[in-house]
Scaffold this active site. Structure first.
Site, PDB file in Angstrom:
ATOM      1  N   GLN A   1       0.776  -1.243   0.000  1.00 33.96           N
ATOM      2  CA  GLN A   1       0.000   0.000   0.000  1.00 33.96           C
ATOM      3  C   GLN A   1       0.807   1.292   0.000  1.00 33.96           C
ATOM      4  O   GLN A   1       0.482   2.227  -0.739  1.00 33.96           O
ATOM      5  CB  GLN A   1      -0.962   0.003   1.211  1.00 33.96           C
ATOM      6  CG  GLN A   1      -1.867   1.198   1.210  1.00 33.96           C
ATOM      7  CD  GLN A   1      -2.944   1.208   2.291  1.00 33.96           C
ATOM      8  OE1 GLN A   1      -3.617   2.202   2.466  1.00 33.96           O
ATOM      9  NE2 GLN A   1      -3.145   0.145   3.016  1.00 33.96           N
TER      10      GLN A   1
ATOM     11  N   ARG B   1       6.908  -9.114 -10.259  1.00 39.34           N
ATOM     12  CA  ARG B   1       7.474 -10.434 -10.521  1.00 39.34           C
ATOM     13  C   ARG B   1       6.549 -11.250 -11.423  1.00 39.34           C
ATOM     14  O   ARG B   1       5.343 -11.302 -11.163  1.00 39.34           O
ATOM     15  CB  ARG B   1       7.667 -11.183  -9.210  1.00 39.34           C
ATOM     16  CG  ARG B   1       9.120 -11.554  -8.994  1.00 39.34           C
ATOM     17  CD  ARG B   1       9.266 -12.444  -7.827  1.00 39.34           C
ATOM     18  NE  ARG B   1       8.744 -11.809  -6.623  1.00 39.34           N
ATOM     19  CZ  ARG B   1       9.363 -11.900  -5.458  1.00 39.34           C
ATOM     20  NH1 ARG B   1      10.485 -12.549  -5.362  1.00 39.34           N
ATOM     21  NH2 ARG B   1       8.842 -11.351  -4.394  1.00 39.34           N
TER      22      ARG B   1
ATOM     23  N   THR C   1      13.795  -9.309 -11.863  1.00 44.22           N
ATOM     24  CA  THR C   1      15.021  -8.493 -11.817  1.00 44.22           C
ATOM     25  C   THR C   1      16.180  -9.232 -11.164  1.00 44.22           C
ATOM     26  O   THR C   1      17.221  -8.638 -10.907  1.00 44.22           O
ATOM     27  CB  THR C   1      14.748  -7.174 -11.068  1.00 44.22           C
ATOM     28  OG1 THR C   1      14.143  -7.491  -9.819  1.00 44.22           O
ATOM     29  CG2 THR C   1      13.855  -6.263 -11.866  1.00 44.22           C
TER      30      THR C   1
ATOM     31  N   PHE D   1      10.584  -1.826  -0.951  1.00 39.90           N
ATOM     32  CA  PHE D   1      10.974  -3.181  -0.557  1.00 39.90           C
ATOM     33  C   PHE D   1      11.527  -3.157   0.857  1.00 39.90           C
ATOM     34  O   PHE D   1      11.821  -2.100   1.417  1.00 39.90           O
ATOM     35  CB  PHE D   1      12.057  -3.718  -1.502  1.00 39.90           C
ATOM     36  CG  PHE D   1      11.548  -3.980  -2.884  1.00 39.90           C
ATOM     37  CD1 PHE D   1      10.410  -4.749  -3.092  1.00 39.90           C
ATOM     38  CD2 PHE D   1      12.197  -3.444  -3.983  1.00 39.90           C
ATOM     39  CE1 PHE D   1       9.931  -4.987  -4.369  1.00 39.90           C
ATOM     40  CE2 PHE D   1      11.731  -3.676  -5.260  1.00 39.90           C
ATOM     41  CZ  PHE D   1      10.592  -4.444  -5.455  1.00 39.90           C
TER      42      PHE D   1
ATOM     43  N   LYS E   1      11.644  -4.906   8.571  1.00 37.82           N
ATOM     44  CA  LYS E   1      10.499  -4.749   7.667  1.00 37.82           C
ATOM     45  C   LYS E   1       9.321  -4.285   8.518  1.00 37.82           C
ATOM     46  O   LYS E   1       9.192  -4.705   9.667  1.00 37.82           O
ATOM     47  CB  LYS E   1      10.155  -6.092   7.027  1.00 37.82           C
ATOM     48  CG  LYS E   1      11.249  -6.614   6.118  1.00 37.82           C
ATOM     49  CD  LYS E   1      10.813  -7.889   5.445  1.00 37.82           C
ATOM     50  CE  LYS E   1      11.933  -8.386   4.531  1.00 37.82           C
ATOM     51  NZ  LYS E   1      11.541  -9.563   3.774  1.00 37.82           N
TER      52      LYS E   1
ATOM     53  N   GLU F   1       1.860  -1.452   8.504  1.00 37.56           N
ATOM     54  CA  GLU F   1       1.024  -0.373   9.031  1.00 37.56           C
ATOM     55  C   GLU F   1       1.009  -0.208  10.564  1.00 37.56           C
ATOM     56  O   GLU F   1       1.370   0.833  11.088  1.00 37.56           O
ATOM     57  CB  GLU F   1      -0.408  -0.618   8.520  1.00 37.56           C
ATOM     58  CG  GLU F   1      -1.481   0.282   9.084  1.00 37.56           C
ATOM     59  CD  GLU F   1      -1.368   1.705   8.604  1.00 37.56           C
ATOM     60  OE1 GLU F   1      -1.247   1.924   7.401  1.00 37.56           O
ATOM     61  OE2 GLU F   1      -1.406   2.622   9.448  1.00 37.56           O
TER      62      GLU F   1
ATOM     63  N   ASP G   1       0.717   3.563   6.097  1.00 37.89           N
ATOM     64  CA  ASP G   1       0.881   3.195   4.684  1.00 37.89           C
ATOM     65  C   ASP G   1       0.607   4.369   3.732  1.00 37.89           C
ATOM     66  O   ASP G   1       1.508   5.017   3.248  1.00 37.89           O
ATOM     67  CB  ASP G   1      -0.046   2.022   4.339  1.00 37.89           C
ATOM     68  CG  ASP G   1       0.477   0.704   4.899  1.00 37.89           C
ATOM     69  OD1 ASP G   1       1.653   0.650   5.274  1.00 37.89           O
ATOM     70  OD2 ASP G   1      -0.297  -0.253   4.949  1.00 37.89           O
TER      71      ASP G   1
ATOM     72  N   GLY H   1      -8.300  20.228  19.980  1.00 42.22           N
ATOM     73  CA  GLY H   1      -7.807  21.410  19.280  1.00 42.22           C
ATOM     74  C   GLY H   1      -8.126  22.685  20.047  1.00 42.22           C
ATOM     75  O   GLY H   1      -8.048  23.770  19.493  1.00 42.22           O
ATOM     76  N   GLY H   2      -8.494  22.579  21.316  1.00 42.72           N
ATOM     77  CA  GLY H   2      -8.805  23.787  22.080  1.00 42.72           C
ATOM     78  C   GLY H   2     -10.293  23.953  22.322  1.00 42.72           C
ATOM     79  O   GLY H   2     -10.705  24.605  23.260  1.00 42.72           O
TER      80      GLY H   2
HETATM   81  C1  LIG Z   1       6.119  -4.572   3.101  1.00 44.71           C
HETATM   82  C2  LIG Z   1       7.197  -5.540   3.493  1.00 44.71           C
HETATM   83  C3  LIG Z   1       7.147  -5.827   5.014  1.00 44.71           C
HETATM   84  C4  LIG Z   1       7.006  -6.846   2.719  1.00 44.71           C
HETATM   85  O1  LIG Z   1       8.082  -7.716   2.945  1.00 44.71           O
HETATM   86  P1  LIG Z   1       8.313  -8.979   1.979  1.00 44.71           P
HETATM   87  O2  LIG Z   1       7.010  -9.523   1.540  1.00 44.71           O
HETATM   88  O3  LIG Z   1       9.223  -9.910   2.703  1.00 44.71           O
HETATM   89  O4  LIG Z   1       8.965  -8.388   0.659  1.00 44.71           O
HETATM   90  P2  LIG Z   1      10.341  -7.635   0.397  1.00 44.71           P
HETATM   91  O5  LIG Z   1      10.083  -6.228   0.069  1.00 44.71           O
HETATM   92  O6  LIG Z   1      11.322  -7.839   1.511  1.00 44.71           O
HETATM   93  O7  LIG Z   1      10.857  -8.372  -0.926  1.00 44.71           O
HETATM   94  C5  LIG Z   1      11.117  -9.753  -0.913  1.00 44.71           C
HETATM   95  C6  LIG Z   1      12.052 -10.109  -2.048  1.00 44.71           C
HETATM   96  O8  LIG Z   1      11.349 -10.009  -3.298  1.00 44.71           O
HETATM   97  C7  LIG Z   1      12.269  -9.537  -4.271  1.00 44.71           C
HETATM   98  N1  LIG Z   1      11.559  -9.003  -5.436  1.00 44.71           N
HETATM   99  C8  LIG Z   1      10.569  -8.117  -5.476  1.00 44.71           C
HETATM  100  N2  LIG Z   1      10.189  -7.846  -6.736  1.00 44.71           N
HETATM  101  C9  LIG Z   1      10.973  -8.594  -7.546  1.00 44.71           C
HETATM  102  C10 LIG Z   1      11.060  -8.775  -8.949  1.00 44.71           C
HETATM  103  N3  LIG Z   1      10.275  -8.122  -9.795  1.00 44.71           N
HETATM  104  N4  LIG Z   1      11.973  -9.641  -9.407  1.00 44.71           N
HETATM  105  C11 LIG Z   1      12.782 -10.324  -8.570  1.00 44.71           C
HETATM  106  N5  LIG Z   1      12.750 -10.181  -7.220  1.00 44.71           N
HETATM  107  C12 LIG Z   1      11.850  -9.334  -6.710  1.00 44.71           C
HETATM  108  C13 LIG Z   1      13.055  -8.510  -3.506  1.00 44.71           C
HETATM  109  O9  LIG Z   1      14.236  -8.208  -4.165  1.00 44.71           O
HETATM  110  C14 LIG Z   1      13.272  -9.240  -2.178  1.00 44.71           C
HETATM  111  O10 LIG Z   1      14.371 -10.087  -2.315  1.00 44.71           O
HETATM  112  P3  LIG Z   1      15.447 -10.405  -1.137  1.00 44.71           P
HETATM  113  O11 LIG Z   1      14.965  -9.810   0.115  1.00 44.71           O
HETATM  114  O12 LIG Z   1      15.469 -11.884  -1.145  1.00 44.71           O
HETATM  115  O13 LIG Z   1      16.730  -9.825  -1.572  1.00 44.71           O
HETATM  116  C15 LIG Z   1       8.603  -4.965   3.146  1.00 44.71           C
HETATM  117  O14 LIG Z   1       8.663  -4.803   1.745  1.00 44.71           O
HETATM  118  C16 LIG Z   1       8.902  -3.633   3.817  1.00 44.71           C
HETATM  119  O15 LIG Z   1       9.223  -3.568   5.014  1.00 44.71           O
HETATM  120  N6  LIG Z   1       8.849  -2.538   3.032  1.00 44.71           N
HETATM  121  C17 LIG Z   1       9.205  -1.220   3.486  1.00 44.71           C
HETATM  122  C18 LIG Z   1       8.152  -0.649   4.381  1.00 44.71           C
HETATM  123  C19 LIG Z   1       6.803  -0.641   3.719  1.00 44.71           C
HETATM  124  O16 LIG Z   1       6.597  -0.090   2.670  1.00 44.71           O
HETATM  125  N7  LIG Z   1       5.838  -1.228   4.447  1.00 44.71           N
HETATM  126  C20 LIG Z   1       4.440  -1.024   4.149  1.00 44.71           C
HETATM  127  C21 LIG Z   1       3.903  -1.795   3.062  1.00 44.71           C
HETATM  128  S1  LIG Z   1       2.242  -1.277   2.814  1.00 44.71           S
END
Ligand SMILES: CC(C)(COP(=O)(O)OP(=O)(O)OC[C@H]1O[C@@H](n2cnc3c(N)ncnc32)[C@H](O)[C@@H]1OP(=O)(O)O)[C@@H](O)C(=O)NCCC(=O)NCCS
Length: 372
Positions: free
Chosen positions: A17, A38, A74, A97, A137, A140, A169, A248-249
Site C-alpha cells: 500500500q 514479478r 530483476t 521493498f 520490515k 502499518e 501506509d 484542538g482547544g
Molecule cells: C512490506 C514488506 C514488510 C514486505 O516484505 P516482503 O514480503 O518480505 O517483501 P520484500 O520487500 O522484503 O521483498 C522480498 C524479495 O522479493 C524480491 N523481489 C521483489 N520484486 C521482484 C522482482 N520483480 N523480481 C525479482 N525479485 C523481486 C526482492 O528483491 C526481495 O528479495 P530479497 O529480500 O530476497 O533480496 C517490506 O517490503 C517492507 O518492510 N517494506 C518497506 C516498508 C513498507 O513499505 N511497508 C508497508 C507496506 S504497505
C-alpha cells in the site's frame, strides 16, 4: 489536455500500500507509471482479500489505477538488463521493498547514479536510515505504534488502539509524493537527481505533532484543560488517550443521533466553539445557559461538559466490472483528473519493452528466459 506530470516516467517498483498509493497519485497527475512486478505472482495484493474469483482484488485495483504493468524478474541477468534500460530512460524510481533488497538485486544508489545521474530514487522504509531499527520490515500497525499515533487513540482507561485509517501506509506514500515533486523541482535547477526517502515512523509522527505540543504543555503545567479529565480527573506524566475529545482547544465529542440503536454510524461529531455557544443553548432548549456565569465561558463549562453533551444527545436528530475507488484527494482549478483502471498483471510488458527499443526477437528472447 496536457497534464502537469506529462513526460515524467516513473519506475513503480512498489507493492502493498505505502508505495502504490504514492505512485497512483502521481499517475493521476499525468506521470507514466510503469509498475514492475514479478512474473507469475505480481504484487501480493492482487490476490489478497479477493471478492471475485480470478479477478484482481479491490486491494490492488484501488491502489494501482493509472499505471501500466510490466512483469520482470530483476534477479535474472536479462531482467537486470531491462531494468538498467529503464533506469537510463526514466525520471523517478519508487520502491518500498524491505531494507537492502535493491542493493541485493545489484541496484545500489551508487549504481543507479552511474546509470542515470538525473534519476530521483524514492523509498519508503519502516524506520529512517541510521535508526537502530533501520533493518526491520514494517507494516502499518507497527508504524502507528512506533510513530506515536496508537498511544493517542482509544479511551484513557483502555489500551492503545490503532486506527483503520492508513496512517502508516498511504500517509507515508503521500509524504513521499511531496518529496518526489520537490526533488523534480530541484532537478530543474541543478540538473541532478537525488535520493528521497520517508520512513513510516516519521510520517506518522508528523501527524502527531499536536500531541507532542500537548506533552510539552503537560510537562510544564501538569494538566491539559481541553481533555475531559480537567478539572476533576487526574493526569499522569503522559498525554492521555483522547477518546473522542476535541484536542484542538474546543471541547468536542461523538454524540448519538436518531437511529443509533441499530445504525452503527448514526453519530455526529459535535464541537462547542466559543462563539457558537449562544445558538447552541437555543437549539437544545436551554437558553438560560447563554447568560448563566456557570455556563457562559469555556472554562466555566468544562466541568459540566458531559452533562451538556448528554442534553444535546436527547435532542431528536434527523473480471470485476465497475468498482468503487477513491480518486485524487487534491483538487485543482485547471486540471481534470481522469481515473483509469488498474492493469492486469503484465498487461503492458511488450509495449514497455518496445518503448525501450526492444525488437520482436529480443522480446521473444526475454519471454523464453522467463525474465518477463
Ligand atoms: C512490506 C514488506 C514488510 C514486505 O516484505 P516482503 O514480503 O518480505 O517483501 P520484500 O520487500 O522484503 O521483498 C522480498 C524479495 O522479493 C524480491 N523481489 C521483489 N520484486 C521482484 C522482482 N520483480 N523480481 C525479482 N525479485 C523481486 C526482492 O528483491 C526481495 O528479495 P530479497 O529480500 O530476497 O533480496 C517490506 O517490503 C517492507 O518492510 N517494506 C518497506 C516498508 C513498507 O513499505 N511497508 C508497508 C507496506 S504497505
Amino acid at each position: 489536455m496536457t497534464k502537469p506530470l506529462d513526460g515524467v516516467r516513473i519506475i513503480d517498483f512498489t507493492h502493498v500500500q505505502a508505495g502504490p498509493a504514492c505512485t497512483q497519485l502521481l499517475g493521476f497527475y499525468g506521470a507514466d507509471v510503469i509498475k514492475v512486478e514479478r512474473p507469475g505472482s505480481g504484487d501480493v495484493t492482487r490476490s489478497q482479500l479477493r471478492d471475485l474469483p480470478g479477478a484482481d482484488a479491490l486491494y490492488f485495483t484501488m491502489l494501482n489505477g493509472n499505471k501500466r504493468s510490466l512483469t520482470l524478474d530483476t534477479k535474472t541477468p536479462e531482467g537486470k538488463e531491462v531494468l538498467e534500460a529503464m533506469i537510463k530512460t526514466s525520471d523517478v524510481l519508487v520502491e518500498n521493498f524491505g531494507p537492502g533488497a535493491l542493493d541485493r538485486m545489484g541496484f545500489s544508489w551508487e549504481r543507479i547514479q552511474e546509470l542515470n545521474p538525473k534519476l530521483i530514487m524514492a523509498s519508503v522504509k519502516g524506520f529512517s536510515e541510521g535508526h537502530s531499527y533501520e533493518d526491520l520490515k514494517v507494516y502499518e500497525n507497527v508504524a502507528q505504534c512506533a510513530g506515536g499515533a496508537a498511544s493517542t487513540t482509544g479511551f484513557w482507561d483502555g489500551p492503545p488502539t490503532v486506527s483503520a485509517a492508513a496512517l502508516g501506509d498511504s500517509n507515508t506514500g503521500m509524504h513521499l509524493a511531496i518529496g518526489i515533486l520537490t526533488a523534480l523541482m530541484q532537478r530543474q535547477k541543478t540538473g541532478k537527481g537525488q535520493k528521497v526517502s520517508c520512513s513510516m515512523q516519521d510520517a506518522v509522527l508528523n501527524l502527531c505533532r499536536v500531541k507532542l505540543r500537548d506533552q510539552q504543555r503537560l510537562d510544564k503545567i501538569g494538566y491539559l484543560e481541553e481533555y475531559p479529565q480537567y478539572p476533576h480527573g487526574s493526569f499522569t506524566d503522559v498525554v492521555p488517550r483522547g477518546g473522542n475529545a476535541g484536542g484542538g482547544g474546543q471541547p468536542g465529542w461523538v454524540l448519538k443521533c436518531k437511529g443509533w440503536e441499530t445504525d452503527p454510524n448514526a453519530y455526529i461529531y459535535f464541537t462547542i466553539q466559543g462563539h457558537a455557544w449562544e445558538p447552541i443553548t437555543r437549539a437544545i432548549g436551554k437558553p438560560e445557559w447563554a447568560k448563566d456565569p456557570a455556563y457562559m465561558t469555556p472554562e466555566a463549562r468544562q466541568d459540566k461538559i458531559f452533562d451538556i453533551f448528554k442534553t444535546i444527545e436527547e435532542v431528536d436528530h434527523k473480471v470485476r466490472g465497475k468498482y468503487l475507488t477513491i480518486g485524487s484527494p487534491i483538487k485543482f482549478s485547471d486540471l481534470e483528473i481522469e481515473v483509469k483502471p488498474s492493469p492486469v498483471l503484465g498487461e503492458h510488458t511488450d509495449e514497455v519493452l518496445r518503448d525501450l527499443g526492444y525488437g520482436k526477437e529480443d522480446i521473444a528472447r526475454l519471454h523464453a528466459a522467463k525474465a518477463v
